[in-house]
Write a protein that holds these residues in place. Structure first.
Motif: not given
Length: 189
Positions: A141-143, A162-163, A184-189
């Motif tokens: 999902e979108e951050f 991404k994002g 608590k998540v890890v987000v892609g950049k």
């Protein structure tokens, strides 16, 4: 001597003796009483109204103070017993956990133990869902900083991630559609 002269002479003698003339005494006393009677009556009436208002005010203050104390006591009682329903529902799951723990000590069949743990876990999930708990879906999902807590950012394995949330370290939860724990998540950049 005329009557008028006699009255003046009598008045002057009375005044010299420290007495007021009879006509003035009656006249002056009558005016004072006439003036005092309505003023005293009005004053007593106003004093009575003031006492009534003061009494009402004191009763109102006492009633409000009792209301405040009563609601504070009820609030404390409500807070102390608010979780009673959830705890009572969780006791069944706790009993199942106790039985599963006793079986783990003597069991040799790993598949049977796994099935028992899965049953207890599913019962726990269904009990919490019945009380209004719902897990948040975060993966891919979108951050959203209003719902997610980013632990770290890592390079996204694909352009479309991404994002977005790549990994979920701890699930977020809603209780009756109100967010009670951020994911608590890890987000892609």
């Amino acid at each position: 001597m005329t009557d008028k002269e006699k009255d003046i002479q009598t008045d002057s003698q009375d005044t010299a003796n420290g007495q007021q003339p009879a006509a003035e005494e009656n006249n002056a006393g009558g005016n004072v009483q006439a003036e005092k009677a309505p003023e005293e009556g009005e004053l007593e009436k106003k004093q009575q109204e003031l006492n009534e208002i003061r009494d009402k005010y004191l009763r109102l203050v006492a009633e409000f103070d009792n209301f405040r104390k009563r609601t504070a006591k009820e609030r404390v009682e409500l807070i102390q017993t608010a979780n009673k329903e959830v705890i009572l529902a969780m006791l069944d799951v706790l009993d199942d956990c106790d039985r599963a723990y006793r079986q783990l000590e003597t069991a040799t069949d790993i598949d049977a133990m796994r099935d028992g743990v899965v049953l207890v876990f599913n019962k726990l999930k269904s009990t919490l869902q019945a009380k209004g708990l719902r897990p948040m879906e975060s993966m891919h999902e979108e951050f959203n900083p209003d719902m997610h807590e980013a632990i770290t950012e890592i390079p996204a394995p694909a352009e479309d991630l991404k994002g977005k949330v790549i990994d979920e370290l701890q699930k977020g939860y809603y209780l009756n559609d109100k967010l009670i724990r951020y994911a608590k998540v890890v987000v892609g950049k």
